[in-house]
Design a protein around this motif. Structure first.
Motif, short mmCIF file in Angstrom:
data_model
loop_
_atom_site.label_atom_id
_atom_site.label_comp_id
_atom_site.label_asym_id
_atom_site.label_seq_id
_atom_site.Cartn_x
_atom_site.Cartn_y
_atom_site.Cartn_z
N ASP A 18 0.82 -1.22 0.00
CA ASP A 18 0.00 0.00 0.00
C ASP A 18 0.85 1.27 0.00
O ASP A 18 0.32 2.38 0.13
N ASP A 20 2.48 3.28 -2.12
CA ASP A 20 2.20 4.42 -3.00
C ASP A 20 0.92 5.14 -2.59
O ASP A 20 0.87 6.38 -2.56
N ASP A 21 -0.12 4.37 -2.28
CA ASP A 21 -1.38 4.98 -1.85
C ASP A 21 -1.21 5.70 -0.51
O ASP A 21 -1.73 6.80 -0.31
N TYR A 22 -0.49 5.08 0.43
CA TYR A 22 -0.25 5.68 1.74
C TYR A 22 0.55 6.98 1.60
O TYR A 22 0.21 8.00 2.21
N ALA A 24 0.65 8.94 -0.94
CA ALA A 24 -0.20 9.96 -1.57
C ALA A 24 -1.03 10.71 -0.54
O ALA A 24 -1.42 11.86 -0.76
N THR A 69 -10.57 1.93 2.46
CA THR A 69 -10.78 1.70 1.03
C THR A 69 -12.27 1.85 0.74
O THR A 69 -13.07 1.99 1.66
N ARG A 75 -7.94 0.06 -3.33
CA ARG A 75 -6.90 1.08 -3.17
C ARG A 75 -7.18 1.92 -1.94
O ARG A 75 -8.32 2.24 -1.63
N ILE A 77 -7.65 5.01 0.28
CA ILE A 77 -8.04 6.41 0.12
C ILE A 77 -7.89 7.19 1.43
O ILE A 77 -8.12 8.39 1.48
N GLY A 97 -7.60 11.05 1.90
CA GLY A 97 -6.86 11.75 0.87
C GLY A 97 -7.65 12.92 0.33
O GLY A 97 -8.87 12.83 0.13
#
Length: 183
Positions: A18, A20-22, A24, A69, A75, A77, A97
């Protein structure tokens, strides 16, 4: 731990994939301006994520930091946290996010975390400390029935300065689980 389901969100354990999502979220100044930490770079996000995964594997885990998610998309969020903070008490925290603000995800995720805290964990009292300028987060806790308790001066040091927090709480007897159809 099995995922926790709301109407708009699913809360699950973080995975190292996770990152990249974290990043972001935890690396976005629009989000971290409201948090008790400065924006992370990739190395700090990776370190933080590894620590979350390690804490989740502990038998007596110190907190429940969960990925937020959507039911139709795995993914990340946002994230939500319930941290036991003494006998029968816990602290609530959450972040969504910035690209996902305004859709009810924070309220839904916080509601799911409260049901977990008061139900599964047997918590009596949950608190939330929120920056005075964070009107959206204050609206979330008010919507969920929290009561304002006081103003904490110079409560956290973030983004190069001390910041006050407003303290809100919800007691088990005041918590009214709602159907997941209400965001």
């Amino acid at each position: 731990m099995e995922p926790l389901h709301g109407t708009l969100t699913v809360l699950r354990e973080f995975r190292t994939t996770d990152l990249d999502d974290y990043l972001a979220i935890a690396g976005d100044d629009r989000v971290t301006t409201w948090m008790a930490f400065d924006s992370y770079d990739r190395a700090k996000a990776e370190q933080s994520l590894a620590a979350m995964v390690a804490r989740a594997a502990q038998e007596n885990r110190p907190d429940y930091m969960l990925a937020v998610t959507r039911p139709d998309d795995d993914r990340v969020i946002g994230f939500g946290r319930i941290a036991p903070s003494g006998s029968w008490t816990a602290k609530l925290g959450y972040a969504i996010g910035a690209d996902h603000w305004g859709h009810g995800y924070a309220t839904d995720a916080a509601r799911v975390l409260l049901e977990f805290a008061f139900g599964t964990l047997g918590t009596h009292r949950v608190t939330a400390a929120i920056g005075p300028e964070n009107e959206a987060s204050i609206a979330v806790v008010k919507r969920l029935g929290f009561t304002y308790e006081g103003h904490l001066r110079d409560h956290v040091f973030t983004n190069g300065a001390w910041r006050d927090s407003l303290l809100y709480s919800l007691l088990e007897a005041e918590h009214s689980p709602r159907s997941h159809s209400q965001p």
